[in-house]
Design an enzyme around this catalytic site. Sequence first.
Site, mmCIF file in Angstrom:
data_model
loop_
_atom_site.group_PDB
_atom_site.id
_atom_site.type_symbol
_atom_site.label_atom_id
_atom_site.label_comp_id
_atom_site.label_asym_id
_atom_site.label_seq_id
_atom_site.Cartn_x
_atom_site.Cartn_y
_atom_site.Cartn_z
ATOM 1 C CG HIS A 1 6.572 5.599 -4.043
ATOM 2 N ND1 HIS A 1 6.059 6.185 -5.200
ATOM 3 C CD2 HIS A 1 5.532 5.834 -3.122
ATOM 4 C CE1 HIS A 1 4.820 6.570 -5.060
ATOM 5 N NE2 HIS A 1 4.496 6.310 -3.893
ATOM 6 C CG PHE A 2 5.862 5.722 2.709
ATOM 7 C CD1 PHE A 2 4.885 5.182 3.336
ATOM 8 C CD2 PHE A 2 5.603 7.392 2.892
ATOM 9 C CE1 PHE A 2 3.681 5.549 3.715
ATOM 10 C CE2 PHE A 2 4.721 7.997 2.952
ATOM 11 C CZ PHE A 2 3.647 6.910 3.514
ATOM 12 C CG HIS A 3 6.552 0.393 -0.314
ATOM 13 N ND1 HIS A 3 7.535 1.020 -0.637
ATOM 14 C CD2 HIS A 3 6.829 -0.972 0.233
ATOM 15 C CE1 HIS A 3 8.549 0.319 -0.578
ATOM 16 N NE2 HIS A 3 8.073 -0.903 -0.039
ATOM 17 C CB ILE A 4 1.984 -0.291 4.335
ATOM 18 C CG1 ILE A 4 1.900 1.339 4.860
ATOM 19 C CG2 ILE A 4 1.701 -1.101 5.652
ATOM 20 C CD1 ILE A 4 0.701 2.135 5.154
ATOM 21 C CB ILE B 1 -0.987 -0.091 1.217
ATOM 22 C CG1 ILE B 1 -1.814 -1.246 1.250
ATOM 23 C CG2 ILE B 1 -1.653 1.258 1.361
ATOM 24 C CD1 ILE B 1 -2.419 -1.440 2.526
#
Length: 169
Positions: free
Chosen positions: A121-124, A64
């Site tokens: 680009h950070f993401h979970i 996400i």
Amino acid sequence: MEHKNLWAPWRIGYIQGLGKSKECFICHNLKKPQDDDENLVLWRSKLGIVVLNTFPYNNGHLLIAPVRHIAGLEEATDEELLELTKLVRESQKALSLAIKPQGFNIGMNFGRCAGAGLPDHFHIHIVPRWEGDTNFMSVCGDAKIISQSLNELLEQLRQVSKEHNLPRL
Ligand SMILES: [Zn+2]
């Protein structure tokens, strides 16, 4: 306590490819809605995107990310954080309906040394878990343990999303 890792040898293709491609794959996917099937995009929302991880740690591994190309939480707005958290909740719902995990690992990696494959680009990560999946994997360590193809899983998740009106943001 015994240390156990998920054994995911097919990830070598991903690890070897690190640093080779120039474009951020999340931004790439965001720009090409016509390729959502091929890029395994599950949902798009105003501020976020949910994709299947092409190199999953386990069946149903989702990513996400915010629509904006930002590296960390400190750059995210409250509105983005709220929507991403809701997407986590809705992803858990969809996965529970589709493949009935017994547990989840949900987390974030910041910086390459912490395991971030895409540090800008950070993401979970949402990784479904089942009792004994680590044991099973270390015994039968090959790609066959992902018993469901990614395309099949995408189809299944889209189907439950339609039936249950997900994501509800
Ligand atoms: Zn990006």
